[in-house]
Design an enzyme around this catalytic site. Structure first.
Site, PDB file in Angstrom:
ATOM      1  N   CYS A   1     -10.322   7.423  35.075  1.00  0.00           N
ATOM      2  CA  CYS A   1      -9.842   8.114  35.784  1.00  0.00           C
ATOM      3  C   CYS A   1      -8.658   7.738  36.281  1.00  0.00           C
ATOM      4  O   CYS A   1      -9.273   6.766  36.379  1.00  0.00           O
ATOM      5  CB  CYS A   1      -9.932   9.419  36.181  1.00  0.00           C
ATOM      6  SG  CYS A   1      -9.240  10.653  36.687  1.00  0.00           S
TER       7      CYS A   1
ATOM      8  N   CYS B   1      -7.347   9.269  39.462  1.00  0.00           N
ATOM      9  CA  CYS B   1      -6.898  10.036  40.764  1.00  0.00           C
ATOM     10  C   CYS B   1      -7.265   9.126  42.349  1.00  0.00           C
ATOM     11  O   CYS B   1      -6.586   8.885  42.738  1.00  0.00           O
ATOM     12  CB  CYS B   1      -7.598  11.125  40.335  1.00  0.00           C
ATOM     13  SG  CYS B   1      -9.406  10.991  40.609  1.00  0.00           S
TER      14      CYS B   1
ATOM     15  N   LYS C   1     -13.510  20.615  31.149  1.00  0.00           N
ATOM     16  CA  LYS C   1     -13.830  20.527  32.683  1.00  0.00           C
ATOM     17  C   LYS C   1     -12.783  21.345  33.763  1.00  0.00           C
ATOM     18  O   LYS C   1     -11.405  21.325  33.535  1.00  0.00           O
ATOM     19  CB  LYS C   1     -12.949  18.561  33.213  1.00  0.00           C
ATOM     20  CG  LYS C   1     -13.236  18.390  34.640  1.00  0.00           C
ATOM     21  CD  LYS C   1     -12.749  16.263  34.958  1.00  0.00           C
ATOM     22  CE  LYS C   1     -12.764  16.116  36.191  1.00  0.00           C
ATOM     23  NZ  LYS C   1     -12.250  15.061  36.652  1.00  0.00           N
TER      24      LYS C   1
ATOM     25  N   ARG D   1     -14.167  15.174  45.743  1.00  0.00           N
ATOM     26  CA  ARG D   1     -13.115  13.909  45.990  1.00  0.00           C
ATOM     27  C   ARG D   1     -12.581  13.701  47.283  1.00  0.00           C
ATOM     28  O   ARG D   1     -11.802  12.405  47.961  1.00  0.00           O
ATOM     29  CB  ARG D   1     -12.271  15.494  46.212  1.00  0.00           C
ATOM     30  CG  ARG D   1     -11.540  15.979  44.751  1.00  0.00           C
ATOM     31  CD  ARG D   1     -10.322  17.201  45.069  1.00  0.00           C
ATOM     32  NE  ARG D   1     -10.405  17.664  43.147  1.00  0.00           N
ATOM     33  CZ  ARG D   1      -9.595  18.710  42.772  1.00  0.00           C
ATOM     34  NH1 ARG D   1      -9.803  19.418  43.966  1.00  0.00           N
ATOM     35  NH2 ARG D   1      -9.654  18.833  41.206  1.00  0.00           N
TER      36      ARG D   1
ATOM     37  N   ARG E   1      -4.673  20.735  40.578  1.00  0.00           N
ATOM     38  CA  ARG E   1      -4.597  20.173  38.572  1.00  0.00           C
ATOM     39  C   ARG E   1      -4.843  20.950  37.193  1.00  0.00           C
ATOM     40  O   ARG E   1      -5.474  21.285  36.611  1.00  0.00           O
ATOM     41  CB  ARG E   1      -6.273  19.307  38.952  1.00  0.00           C
ATOM     42  CG  ARG E   1      -6.053  18.410  40.127  1.00  0.00           C
ATOM     43  CD  ARG E   1      -7.209  17.015  40.050  1.00  0.00           C
ATOM     44  NE  ARG E   1      -7.231  15.618  40.726  1.00  0.00           N
ATOM     45  CZ  ARG E   1      -7.410  15.430  41.646  1.00  0.00           C
ATOM     46  NH1 ARG E   1      -8.789  15.588  41.888  1.00  0.00           N
ATOM     47  NH2 ARG E   1      -7.339  14.121  41.651  1.00  0.00           N
TER      48      ARG E   1
ATOM     49  N   LYS F   1     -17.755  20.348  32.775  1.00  0.00           N
ATOM     50  CA  LYS F   1     -18.476  20.048  34.441  1.00  0.00           C
ATOM     51  C   LYS F   1     -17.135  21.115  35.225  1.00  0.00           C
ATOM     52  O   LYS F   1     -16.139  21.560  34.636  1.00  0.00           O
ATOM     53  CB  LYS F   1     -17.925  18.868  34.683  1.00  0.00           C
ATOM     54  CG  LYS F   1     -17.967  18.253  36.593  1.00  0.00           C
ATOM     55  CD  LYS F   1     -17.651  17.035  35.870  1.00  0.00           C
ATOM     56  CE  LYS F   1     -17.230  16.295  37.721  1.00  0.00           C
ATOM     57  NZ  LYS F   1     -16.763  14.794  37.689  1.00  0.00           N
TER      58      LYS F   1
END
Length: 206
Positions: free
Chosen positions: A77, A79, A152, A162, A174, A205
């Protein structure tokens, strides 16, 4: 080792600490580890995600040198690597799905070149499994499996993660690319698509 306030007893770790933790895990009979990386610097193009000397790449090489028999899975990912904290490339204030796919595929290939046994794309971009499968196959990694974050959900449960990954979005949220928990029909469609695109494992998830 840097404590994570929202998860007592859980730490961000430098590579040397991580390798020792991997040795402990192996000795306890834990067969696999899933890695998330935090780069020294973040930017708007996630350059640390696919760098040969990136944190995940270095961690994978180090653990495979010392604990070669443990299965290493890497999160794919953007992020954690983005200055804005979103999971993809930003174009005109929005996450651009197709541009992001190219970066995710390049990141996955770099992880496997470093020695990762499995990749786990969690960005929730449409077509990400197909993009990773194509990228891995073209690089000669046809046998490397993909664990898909297939459904997700957008959720407040990610708060502690996070903080751990230092990846909270700097603007917006998001929900444009994660899923509505009430829409189970969409979840089934997403999972079915990921399987068709080549996912070896699917995950829901949280």
């Amino acid at each position: 080792k840097k404590p994570i306030a929202s998860m007592p007893g859980v730490f961000q770790m430098s590579v040397d600490h991580f390798v020792r933790e991997a040795e402990r895990a192996r000795d306890l009979g834990i067969p696999a580890l899933l890695l998330f990386g935090i780069p020294e610097k973040k930017d708007e193009i996630a350059s640390g995600a696919m760098a040969e000397d990136g944190i995940i790449q270095r961690a994978v090489r180090a653990v495979k040198a010392k604990v070669p028999d443990i299965l290493v899975i890497t999160d794919v990912c953007l992020c954690e690597y983005m200055s804005h904290g979103h999971c993809g490339m930003i174009e005109k204030g929005e996450v651009d799905n197709d541009t992001t796919l190219e970066v995710l595929a390049e990141t996955a290939v770099s992880h496997v070149k470093a020695g990762a046994d499995m990749v786990a794309p969690s960005a929730m971009m449409d077509g990400q499994i197909a993009a990773l499968r194509e990228g891995l196959d073209e690089a000669g990694f046809e046998a490397v499996p993909i664990m898909a974050y297939a459904a997700k959900y957008a959720s407040s449960f990610y708060g502690p993660f996070r903080e751990a990954a230092e990846s909270a979005p700097a603007f917006g949220d998001r929900r444009a690319y994660q899923m509505d928990p009430a829409n189970s029909d969409e979840a089934i469609r997403e999972i079915t698509l990921d399987v068709a695109e080549g996912a070896d494992v699917v995950m829901v998830k949280p």
